[in-house]
Design an enzyme around this catalytic site. Structure first.
Site, PDB file in Angstrom:
ATOM      1  N   ASP A   1     127.294 -24.274  28.295  1.00  0.00           N
ATOM      2  CA  ASP A   1     125.464 -23.797  28.132  1.00  0.00           C
ATOM      3  C   ASP A   1     125.541 -22.032  28.214  1.00  0.00           C
ATOM      4  O   ASP A   1     124.573 -21.613  28.253  1.00  0.00           O
ATOM      5  CB  ASP A   1     124.677 -24.340  28.605  1.00  0.00           C
TER       6      ASP A   1
ATOM      7  N   HIS B   1     119.013 -33.317  26.566  1.00  0.00           N
ATOM      8  CA  HIS B   1     117.335 -32.299  27.119  1.00  0.00           C
ATOM      9  C   HIS B   1     116.420 -33.741  27.009  1.00  0.00           C
ATOM     10  O   HIS B   1     115.507 -33.837  26.502  1.00  0.00           O
ATOM     11  CB  HIS B   1     117.784 -31.459  25.861  1.00  0.00           C
TER      12      HIS B   1
ATOM     13  N   HIS C   1     114.656 -30.877  22.152  1.00  0.00           N
ATOM     14  CA  HIS C   1     114.969 -29.746  22.986  1.00  0.00           C
ATOM     15  C   HIS C   1     113.723 -29.824  23.700  1.00  0.00           C
ATOM     16  O   HIS C   1     114.204 -30.744  24.763  1.00  0.00           O
ATOM     17  CB  HIS C   1     114.789 -28.524  21.781  1.00  0.00           C
TER      18      HIS C   1
ATOM     19  N   ASP D   1     125.327 -21.009  23.050  1.00  0.00           N
ATOM     20  CA  ASP D   1     124.336 -20.971  22.833  1.00  0.00           C
ATOM     21  C   ASP D   1     124.775 -18.967  21.981  1.00  0.00           C
ATOM     22  O   ASP D   1     123.515 -17.998  21.373  1.00  0.00           O
ATOM     23  CB  ASP D   1     122.732 -20.340  23.618  1.00  0.00           C
TER      24      ASP D   1
ATOM     25  N   HIS E   1     128.701 -26.593  24.532  1.00  0.00           N
ATOM     26  CA  HIS E   1     127.710 -26.055  23.844  1.00  0.00           C
ATOM     27  C   HIS E   1     127.705 -24.660  24.187  1.00  0.00           C
ATOM     28  O   HIS E   1     127.735 -24.415  25.926  1.00  0.00           O
ATOM     29  CB  HIS E   1     126.331 -26.583  24.980  1.00  0.00           C
TER      30      HIS E   1
ATOM     31  N   HIS F   1     125.003 -30.221  27.038  1.00  0.00           N
ATOM     32  CA  HIS F   1     125.717 -29.833  28.365  1.00  0.00           C
ATOM     33  C   HIS F   1     124.969 -30.172  29.114  1.00  0.00           C
ATOM     34  O   HIS F   1     123.502 -30.208  29.210  1.00  0.00           O
ATOM     35  CB  HIS F   1     125.311 -28.702  27.336  1.00  0.00           C
TER      36      HIS F   1
ATOM     37  N   GLU G   1     120.510 -27.964  18.175  1.00  0.00           N
ATOM     38  CA  GLU G   1     119.432 -28.410  19.328  1.00  0.00           C
ATOM     39  C   GLU G   1     118.394 -28.627  19.380  1.00  0.00           C
ATOM     40  O   GLU G   1     117.203 -27.948  19.580  1.00  0.00           O
ATOM     41  CB  GLU G   1     119.991 -27.357  20.026  1.00  0.00           C
TER      42      GLU G   1
END
Length: 392
Positions: free
Chosen positions: A320, A191, A150, A22, A20, A212, A123
């Protein structure tokens, strides 16, 4: 040879598959996808955790790029498509370094070519807007996992950080899992609430991932994985990819973050806002209240525990990066993975163990999902069920 030298040598053969990152969302927020303004071919230390030189330095061989959009966006589907387009632009701009990957075989081909296999993960189930046709569309565009939620619940699954509503997965949520299995899209349980984790493990016929997430027993944060769920991974074949986010791995940071988030909210900002004004408030808060610092050892503590519970065949890494404001000492950006591998070597992890952690487990789980999908596609047509039919 030092542990760090040994780590770097190991990563040359078995590089990191990171679950993961971003970067696409950071590019959206910082420069509205102007890739020339954040040319990741050169160091971007002042702006990003991620660029090509540091990915190379960190021994990264495959990256799941998160195509994340916030769950409170009114137009989540087109925004998700923009994120996918960003990844495609990155692949077109840097073909010598980034290799498009859709399968486990693609990942191995990229490794042999010395390129970084680039996959995508959506995500949050809000990105399909309660539509299995949209789910199939994301798969057709290259998305190879979807996190079921999420930070907020959606209409068919409970999030770890929202008030319980569905009690886990609804009937439509279980149909989403089954359709993901039929496609070969990995079910990502980061999540989600523990009830959702358990329901998904009951519903799936393919291995799952946590792209993650870390250990709830080591750090009591709702984003982490309870031991009873970790214990089910050997039977499922899935992989839990430890994250580095301090507020998920260090209890003192959990408590500090709760206070910092409340400070942001009291000034009218969303607690995930990383804009300039929000970060000024963060920095001022930190000056008054020094931030507890996680370290490489903090993350290794999670991996040691997760290994005891789930076994080394079911672990991976999901840093992350560019999705968090703060990082641990020694893991400040994507160049830091050798420091974690060196710490684990010092703790007695073998080279064979670490090859599984960095590369082999993540490749295996995607290949296993592909195998399940091949069997299901021969027996089952695409589902056209609607949420109204199943949950109405």
């Amino acid at each position: 040879m030092s542990f760090l030298d040994e780590a770097r040598e190991l990563l040359r053969e078995f590089p990191v598959v990171d679950g993961h990152n971003d970067l696409p969302y950071a590019l959206r927020e910082q420069v509205r996808y102007d890739l020339a303004a954040r040319d990741i071919a050169v160091p971007q230390n002042a702006h990003l955790h991620t660029d090509l030189p540091r990915l190379r330095e960190g021994g990264v061989g495959a990256q799941y790029w998160s195509v994340y959009v916030r769950s409170d966006l009114p137009d989540a589907v087109p925004a998700t498509l923009e994120q996918i387009d960003c990844v495609r632009q990155l692949l077109a701009r840097y073909p010598a370094d980034l290799a498009p990957a859709l399968t486990a075989a693609d990942m191995e081909t990229a490794r042999a070519e010395g390129r970084i296999a680039s996959l995508m993960g959506a995500e949050g189930g809000h990105s399909i807007a309660n539509s299995l046709g949209t789910l199939r569309g994301l798969y057709a565009l290259g998305v190879r996992y979807m996190t079921l939620t999420h930070n907020d619940n959606n209409d068919w699954a409970d999030s770890a950080t929202d008030e319980p509503a569905a009690g886990g997965l609804t009937a439509f949520g279980r149909e989403v899992v089954r359709e993901m299995n039929r496609l070969g899209m990995l079910v990502d349980l980061s999540h989600v609430a523990p009830t959702t984790m358990r329901d998904a493990l009951d519903a799936t016929s393919a291995p799952v991932i946590f792209s993650h997430s870390s250990s709830r027993a080591v750090c009591d944060h709702p984003r982490n994985i309870p031991d009873d769920v970790l214990e089910r991974l050997p039977g499922n074949g899935g992989v839990a990819m430890v994250t580095f986010v301090p507020k998920f791995v260090l209890q003192a940071a959990v408590d500090w973050t709760s206070a910092a988030d409340e400070n942001l909210r009291s000034h009218g900002f969303h607690h995930l806002d990383t804009g300039e004004e929000a970060m000024k408030l963060h920095r001022a808060f930190e000056e008054r209240n020094p931030r507890p610092v996680a370290t490489v050892s903090t993350v290794a503590d999670h991996l040691d525990h997760m290994r005891e519970v789930a076994g080394v065949d079911h672990l991976g890494i999901g840093g992350d990066y560019d999705g968090t404001a703060f990082t641990p000492d020694g893991l400040s950006d994507v160049s830091g993975y050798p420091n974690l591998v060196a710490e684990l070597l010092e703790r007695g992890w073998s080279s064979a163990d670490l090859a599984k952690l960095t590369w082999q487990n993540a490749v295996r789980v995607l290949g296993a999902a592909e195998d399940v999908a091949h069997g299901l596609q021969a027996r089952r047509a695409p589902s056209n069920a609607t949420i109204g039919e199943l949950d109405g």
